[in-house]
Design a protein around this motif. Structure first.
Motif, mmCIF file in Angstrom:
data_model
loop_
_atom_site.group_PDB
_atom_site.id
_atom_site.type_symbol
_atom_site.label_atom_id
_atom_site.label_comp_id
_atom_site.label_asym_id
_atom_site.label_seq_id
_atom_site.Cartn_x
_atom_site.Cartn_y
_atom_site.Cartn_z
ATOM 1 N N PHE A 7 -0.392 3.196 0.756
ATOM 2 C CA PHE A 7 0.726 3.145 1.694
ATOM 3 C C PHE A 7 1.700 2.058 1.241
ATOM 4 O O PHE A 7 1.295 0.938 0.940
ATOM 5 C CB PHE A 7 0.230 2.848 3.109
ATOM 6 N N PHE A 8 2.971 2.406 1.213
ATOM 7 C CA PHE A 8 4.012 1.481 0.786
ATOM 8 C C PHE A 8 4.893 1.063 1.956
ATOM 9 O O PHE A 8 5.238 1.882 2.816
ATOM 10 C CB PHE A 8 4.935 2.140 -0.254
ATOM 11 N N ASP A 9 5.289 -0.196 1.950
ATOM 12 C CA ASP A 9 6.461 -0.622 2.698
ATOM 13 C C ASP A 9 7.677 -0.099 1.933
ATOM 14 O O ASP A 9 7.570 0.274 0.755
ATOM 15 C CB ASP A 9 6.466 -2.154 2.776
ATOM 16 N N CYS A 173 -8.133 2.945 1.341
ATOM 17 C CA CYS A 173 -6.704 2.830 1.645
ATOM 18 C C CYS A 173 -6.152 1.485 1.183
ATOM 19 O O CYS A 173 -6.777 0.444 1.374
ATOM 20 C CB CYS A 173 -6.465 3.002 3.144
ATOM 21 N N ILE A 174 -4.977 1.536 0.593
ATOM 22 C CA ILE A 174 -4.321 0.361 0.027
ATOM 23 C C ILE A 174 -2.955 0.201 0.685
ATOM 24 O O ILE A 174 -2.227 1.188 0.849
ATOM 25 C CB ILE A 174 -4.134 0.519 -1.496
ATOM 26 N N MET A 175 -2.603 -1.024 1.061
ATOM 27 C CA MET A 175 -1.268 -1.314 1.583
ATOM 28 C C MET A 175 -0.522 -2.166 0.576
ATOM 29 O O MET A 175 -1.020 -3.212 0.142
ATOM 30 C CB MET A 175 -1.353 -2.054 2.923
ATOM 31 N N VAL A 176 0.680 -1.722 0.207
ATOM 32 C CA VAL A 176 1.533 -2.459 -0.725
ATOM 33 C C VAL A 176 2.786 -2.892 0.025
ATOM 34 O O VAL A 176 3.538 -2.054 0.539
ATOM 35 C CB VAL A 176 1.927 -1.593 -1.940
ATOM 36 N N GLY A 177 3.014 -4.198 0.115
ATOM 37 C CA GLY A 177 4.180 -4.697 0.834
ATOM 38 C C GLY A 177 4.553 -6.095 0.396
ATOM 39 O O GLY A 177 3.803 -6.757 -0.332
ATOM 40 N N THR A 194 -5.158 -4.913 0.081
ATOM 41 C CA THR A 194 -3.758 -5.314 0.174
ATOM 42 C C THR A 194 -3.219 -5.802 -1.165
ATOM 43 O O THR A 194 -3.889 -6.521 -1.900
ATOM 44 C CB THR A 194 -3.573 -6.419 1.227
ATOM 45 N N ILE A 195 -1.973 -5.407 -1.434
ATOM 46 C CA ILE A 195 -1.271 -5.828 -2.645
ATOM 47 C C ILE A 195 0.110 -6.326 -2.229
ATOM 48 O O ILE A 195 0.889 -5.591 -1.610
ATOM 49 C CB ILE A 195 -1.133 -4.678 -3.655
ATOM 50 N N ARG A 196 0.397 -7.559 -2.573
ATOM 51 C CA ARG A 196 1.686 -8.159 -2.231
ATOM 52 C C ARG A 196 2.627 -8.105 -3.430
ATOM 53 O O ARG A 196 2.229 -8.401 -4.559
ATOM 54 C CB ARG A 196 1.490 -9.616 -1.816
#
Length: 232
Positions: A7-9, A173-177, A194-196
């Motif tokens: 999931f991307f911001d 699930c991965i969040m990129v923001g 999470t990936i910043r």
């Protein structure tokens, strides 16, 4: 086996807003001084950055920053006047000045081969239309925009809606923001990886607690394929 879900911001993650940030800063700086603020540019930037560092600037976008800066530099009531004066100009020029980050058009199709893709964003549908304009919308199975569902990050509910729609295990699930406070924190609390990304106005944020530490940090989204290659 189902593919892992990324999931991307949008803003300052997939969408390059640097030209707009420069326009915004120059316009607001000049407007504040037109109304008598008497602030030099160095102190303007220091005040703006302090609002970000102290988490005074929440999830309501750049117009919130207009109001906050006016309250800090001008008498009571000017924030409403300046907000009204600038909002149409800023909205019109944001549409003109934002674009996808370099390489996003190549990265998204590449990632879609091994990952399912989604969006979780407080940006408007206008920003999301950039994906349509560049033919990338077809790669995103889920698009959760706060404008459409009435919930804003960092509320867990917008993440949970996306997760339910994905029918994926939270561990896949991965969040990129780019923001620690509204991207990384809630995603960590829910158990996502999470990936910043640091190519952002919010790169100056520092973690306030252990849940704000991302699993990984990258300079920009173009480093994502190499990082994720180890997960394939």
């Amino acid at each position: 086996m189902d593919k892992p879900f990324i999931f991307f911001d949008l803003g300052q993650t997939l969408i390059d807003e640097w030209n707009y940030v420069s326009y915004f800063d120059n316009l607001l700086f000049m407007t504040l001084n037109d109304y008598g603020a008497r602030i030099d540019h160095r102190n303007y930037i220091a005040l703006r950055n302090n609002l970000i560092l102290e988490r005074k600037f929440g999830s309501s976008g750049f117009m919130e920053l207009v109001s906050l800066m006016a309250r800090l530099t001008l008498p009571i009531g000017y924030d409403i006047t300046i907000n009204e004066r600038l909002k149409d100009d800023l909205l019109k020029n944001k549409r003109k000045l934002v674009n996808l980050f370099k390489d996003v058009q190549e990265i998204i199709p590449q990632l879609s081969k091994d990952f399912s893709l989604g969006i979780i964003s407080n940006n408007s549908s206008g920003s999301a239309n950039l994906l349509i304009q560049h033919g990338l919308d077809k790669y995103f199975e889920i698009v959760c925009l706060s404008e459409n569902i009435g919930i804003r990050k960092p509320d867990h509910k917008i993440f949970q809606k996306a997760l339910v729609e994905s029918k994926s295990n939270i561990n896949d699930c991965i969040m990129v923001g780019d923001r620690l406070d509204i991207d990384i924190l809630p995603a960590n609390e829910l158990g996502m990886m999470t990936i910043r990304t640091l190519d952002s106005l919010y790169k100056i944020q520092t973690p306030l607690n252990e849940n704000e530490y991302p699993k990984f940090t990258i300079g920009s989204v173009n480093e994502l394929p190499l990082l994720l290659s180890s997960f394939i």
